[in-house]
Design a protein around this motif. Structure first.
Motif, PDB file in Angstrom:
ATOM      1  N   MET A  90     -12.180   0.266  -2.508  1.00 20.75           N
ATOM      2  CA  MET A  90     -12.484   1.658  -2.864  1.00 20.75           C
ATOM      3  C   MET A  90     -11.454   2.592  -2.275  1.00 20.75           C
ATOM      4  SD  MET A  90     -16.123   3.575  -2.892  1.00 20.75           S
ATOM      5  CE  MET A  90     -16.312   5.173  -3.732  1.00 20.75           C
ATOM      6  N   VAL A  91     -11.051   3.566  -3.086  1.00 17.21           N
ATOM      7  CA  VAL A  91     -10.130   4.614  -2.670  1.00 17.21           C
ATOM      8  C   VAL A  91     -10.888   5.932  -2.778  1.00 17.21           C
ATOM      9  CG1 VAL A  91      -7.940   5.776  -3.135  1.00 17.21           C
ATOM     10  CG2 VAL A  91      -8.140   3.291  -3.471  1.00 17.21           C
ATOM     11  N   PHE A  92     -10.955   6.645  -1.655  1.00 18.06           N
ATOM     12  CA  PHE A  92     -11.775   7.849  -1.561  1.00 18.06           C
ATOM     13  C   PHE A  92     -10.950   9.110  -1.799  1.00 18.06           C
ATOM     14  CE2 PHE A  92     -13.589   4.558   1.094  1.00 18.06           C
ATOM     15  CZ  PHE A  92     -14.944   4.605   0.818  1.00 18.06           C
ATOM     16  N   GLN A  93     -11.662  10.236  -1.935  1.00 13.26           N
ATOM     17  CA  GLN A  93     -10.984  11.525  -2.084  1.00 13.26           C
ATOM     18  C   GLN A  93     -10.149  11.853  -0.861  1.00 13.26           C
ATOM     19  OE1 GLN A  93     -13.583  14.787  -3.144  1.00 13.26           O
ATOM     20  NE2 GLN A  93     -15.002  13.447  -4.224  1.00 13.26           N
ATOM     21  N   SER A  94     -10.678  11.543   0.322  1.00 12.78           N
ATOM     22  CA  SER A  94     -10.102  12.058   1.570  1.00 12.78           C
ATOM     23  C   SER A  94      -9.358  11.003   2.376  1.00 12.78           C
ATOM     24  CB  SER A  94     -11.206  12.682   2.422  1.00 12.78           C
ATOM     25  OG  SER A  94     -12.260  11.750   2.618  1.00 12.78           O
ATOM     26  N   PHE A  95      -8.872   9.963   1.712  1.00 12.16           N
ATOM     27  CA  PHE A  95      -7.980   8.941   2.276  1.00 12.16           C
ATOM     28  C   PHE A  95      -8.683   8.012   3.269  1.00 12.16           C
ATOM     29  CE2 PHE A  95      -5.273  13.010   2.507  1.00 12.16           C
ATOM     30  CZ  PHE A  95      -5.200  13.108   1.130  1.00 12.16           C
ATOM     31  N   ASN A  96      -9.399   8.581   4.281  1.00 12.38           N
ATOM     32  CA  ASN A  96     -10.150   7.773   5.255  1.00 12.38           C
ATOM     33  C   ASN A  96      -9.264   6.783   6.012  1.00 12.38           C
ATOM     34  OD1 ASN A  96     -12.273   9.161   4.173  1.00 12.38           O
ATOM     35  ND2 ASN A  96     -13.546   7.386   3.755  1.00 12.38           N
ATOM     36  N   MET A 162      -6.733  -6.312   0.476  1.00 11.82           N
ATOM     37  CA  MET A 162      -7.865  -7.238   0.495  1.00 11.82           C
ATOM     38  C   MET A 162      -7.918  -8.109  -0.757  1.00 11.82           C
ATOM     39  SD  MET A 162      -9.715  -7.200   3.232  1.00 11.82           S
ATOM     40  CE  MET A 162     -11.418  -7.593   2.770  1.00 11.82           C
ATOM     41  N   ASP A 163      -6.954  -7.909  -1.660  1.00 13.10           N
ATOM     42  CA  ASP A 163      -6.893  -8.662  -2.912  1.00 13.10           C
ATOM     43  C   ASP A 163      -8.216  -8.582  -3.664  1.00 13.10           C
ATOM     44  OD1 ASP A 163      -5.623 -10.164  -4.843  1.00 13.10           O
ATOM     45  OD2 ASP A 163      -6.156 -12.089  -3.928  1.00 13.10           O
ATOM     46  N   PRO A 164      -8.699  -7.371  -3.922  1.00 10.08           N
ATOM     47  CA  PRO A 164     -10.014  -7.210  -4.551  1.00 10.08           C
ATOM     48  C   PRO A 164      -9.989  -7.571  -6.032  1.00 10.08           C
ATOM     49  CG  PRO A 164      -8.937  -5.097  -4.412  1.00 10.08           C
ATOM     50  CD  PRO A 164      -8.040  -6.066  -3.704  1.00 10.08           C
ATOM     51  N   LYS A 165     -11.149  -7.908  -6.556  1.00 11.52           N
ATOM     52  CA  LYS A 165     -11.285  -8.149  -7.985  1.00 11.52           C
ATOM     53  C   LYS A 165     -11.498  -6.847  -8.752  1.00 11.52           C
ATOM     54  CE  LYS A 165     -13.056 -12.838  -7.425  1.00 11.52           C
ATOM     55  NZ  LYS A 165     -14.226 -13.749  -7.585  1.00 11.52           N
ATOM     56  N   VAL A 166     -12.016  -5.833  -8.041  1.00 17.20           N
ATOM     57  CA  VAL A 166     -12.309  -4.539  -8.656  1.00 17.20           C
ATOM     58  C   VAL A 166     -11.831  -3.446  -7.711  1.00 17.20           C
ATOM     59  CG1 VAL A 166     -14.117  -2.988  -9.509  1.00 17.20           C
ATOM     60  CG2 VAL A 166     -14.365  -5.463  -9.795  1.00 17.20           C
ATOM     61  N   LEU A 167     -11.219  -2.397  -8.270  1.00 16.48           N
ATOM     62  CA  LEU A 167     -10.857  -1.219  -7.489  1.00 16.48           C
ATOM     63  C   LEU A 167     -11.636  -0.011  -8.012  1.00 16.48           C
ATOM     64  CD1 LEU A 167      -6.996  -1.075  -6.809  1.00 16.48           C
ATOM     65  CD2 LEU A 167      -8.848  -1.153  -5.130  1.00 16.48           C
ATOM     66  N   LEU A 168     -12.304   0.679  -7.097  1.00 17.24           N
ATOM     67  CA  LEU A 168     -13.038   1.895  -7.411  1.00 17.24           C
ATOM     68  C   LEU A 168     -12.250   3.091  -6.870  1.00 17.24           C
ATOM     69  CD1 LEU A 168     -16.603   0.776  -6.218  1.00 17.24           C
ATOM     70  CD2 LEU A 168     -15.570   0.426  -8.476  1.00 17.24           C
ATOM     71  N   PHE A 169     -12.058   4.106  -7.693  1.00 15.90           N
ATOM     72  CA  PHE A 169     -11.350   5.323  -7.277  1.00 15.90           C
ATOM     73  C   PHE A 169     -12.299   6.508  -7.446  1.00 15.90           C
ATOM     74  CE2 PHE A 169      -8.025   2.419  -8.546  1.00 15.90           C
ATOM     75  CZ  PHE A 169      -6.958   2.686  -7.697  1.00 15.90           C
ATOM     76  N   ASP A 170     -12.584   7.192  -6.348  1.00 15.86           N
ATOM     77  CA  ASP A 170     -13.491   8.338  -6.398  1.00 15.86           C
ATOM     78  C   ASP A 170     -12.677   9.631  -6.318  1.00 15.86           C
ATOM     79  OD1 ASP A 170     -15.618  10.036  -6.393  1.00 15.86           O
ATOM     80  OD2 ASP A 170     -16.349   9.510  -4.389  1.00 15.86           O
ATOM     81  N   GLU A 171     -12.310  10.162  -7.477  1.00 15.62           N
ATOM     82  CA  GLU A 171     -11.513  11.384  -7.577  1.00 15.62           C
ATOM     83  C   GLU A 171     -10.339  11.351  -6.598  1.00 15.62           C
ATOM     84  OE1 GLU A 171     -13.639  15.056  -7.899  1.00 15.62           O
ATOM     85  OE2 GLU A 171     -15.420  14.100  -8.704  1.00 15.62           O
ATOM     86  N   PRO A 172      -9.450  10.390  -6.750  1.00 14.73           N
ATOM     87  CA  PRO A 172      -8.408  10.156  -5.743  1.00 14.73           C
ATOM     88  C   PRO A 172      -7.368  11.260  -5.628  1.00 14.73           C
ATOM     89  CG  PRO A 172      -8.006   8.816  -7.680  1.00 14.73           C
ATOM     90  CD  PRO A 172      -9.365   9.427  -7.861  1.00 14.73           C
ATOM     91  N   THR A 173      -7.314  12.169  -6.596  1.00 14.84           N
ATOM     92  CA  THR A 173      -6.314  13.240  -6.523  1.00 14.84           C
ATOM     93  C   THR A 173      -6.936  14.608  -6.240  1.00 14.84           C
ATOM     94  OG1 THR A 173      -6.420  13.604  -8.923  1.00 14.84           O
ATOM     95  CG2 THR A 173      -4.767  12.039  -8.121  1.00 14.84           C
TER      96      THR A 173
END
Length: 252
Positions: A90-96, A162-173
């Motif tokens: 997962m990629v978040f809005q605020s980088f984390n 992590m070599d994920p099978k799925v990537l989730l992006f929550d408003e990344p920009t």
């Protein structure tokens, strides 16, 4: 079509509901996502997009319904949850990012601790991923020394490590200054063409139209449209979608 060549379902969401107190955030949402598919999730603010995305790795627990990811049911079983989170980045809005760690350590931390990779292997992979997102030269720096766009590209590299099978992006920009948006979208375009499964909550309509295989339009906690970008942008079926597009049309 040859069934052997058909993409495999990797996420199956069945009648998922979520409340926050009296607020009905998700209303019996159902959808199936296939391997290699790029799905853009769009809609007005407060429509349930981010809540839906966060239920897919249990950052928000759904109240009812069922979520199955790569054959595993997403519930309170910690073994299932740990296994699913290893496969869903997962990629978040605020980088984390961790502010006290270098960029290299940010990217290697999870592979070493969770995947049990050797430090040498994790660092080699991290450097390759940082090169992929155009930041190999920044590996020894700390997040505060990077721009917002650079930090978000590091966050993408960290998820990929992590070599994920799925990537989730929550408003990344959405947290970026306008001049930094394109550098992040360029990395996401490259990822979309690489075959990884992506679900992207976004207000970037041009990106959604150009890159996505599929558009989900949310409103008031429900999916009102599930269609191709061509259909959604040229002939949306629902009046609510037409009104939404008329408001954002300048964005693409």
């Amino acid at each position: 079509m040859d069934s052997a060549a058909a993409p495999r379902p990797i996420i199956d969401v069945r009648k998922v509901a979520k409340h926050f107190g009296s607020f009905h955030a998700l209303r019996d949402v159902s959808a199936t996502f296939h391997e290699g598919q790029v799905t853009a999730i769009v809609g007005p603010s407060g429509s349930g997009k981010s809540t839906f995305l966060r239920t897919l790795n249990r950052l928000e627990a759904h109240d009812s319904g069922e979520i199955v990811i790569d054959g595993m049911t997403l519930d309170d079983d910690v073994r299932n949850l740990a296994a699913i989170r290893r496969e869903v980045g997962m990629v978040f809005q605020s980088f984390n990012l961790f502010s006290h760690l270098t960029i290299l350590r940010n990217v290697t931390l999870a592979p070493i601790r969770v995947r049990r990779m050797s430090r040498e292997a994790a660092e080699a992979r991290a450097m390759a991923l940082l090169e992929r997102v155009g930041l190999k030269s920044q590996a020894a720096k700390y997040p505060v020394q990077l721009s917002g766009g650079q930090q978000q590209r590091v966050a993408i590299a960290r998820a990929l490590a992590m070599d994920p099978k799925v990537l989730l992006f929550d408003e990344p920009t959405s947290a970026l200054d306008p001049e930094m948006v394109n550098e992040v979208l360029a990395v996401m375009r490259e990822l979309a063409h690489s075959g990884i499964t992506m679900l992207v909550v976004t207000h970037e309509m041009g990106f959604a139209r150009e890159v996505a295989d599929r558009i989900l339009f949310f409103d008031e906690g429900a999916i009102l449209e599930d269609t191709s970008p061509a259909n959604f942008f040229s002939n949306p079926a629902h009046e609510r979608a037409r009104a939404f597009l008329s408001q954002v049309r300048h964005g693409y």
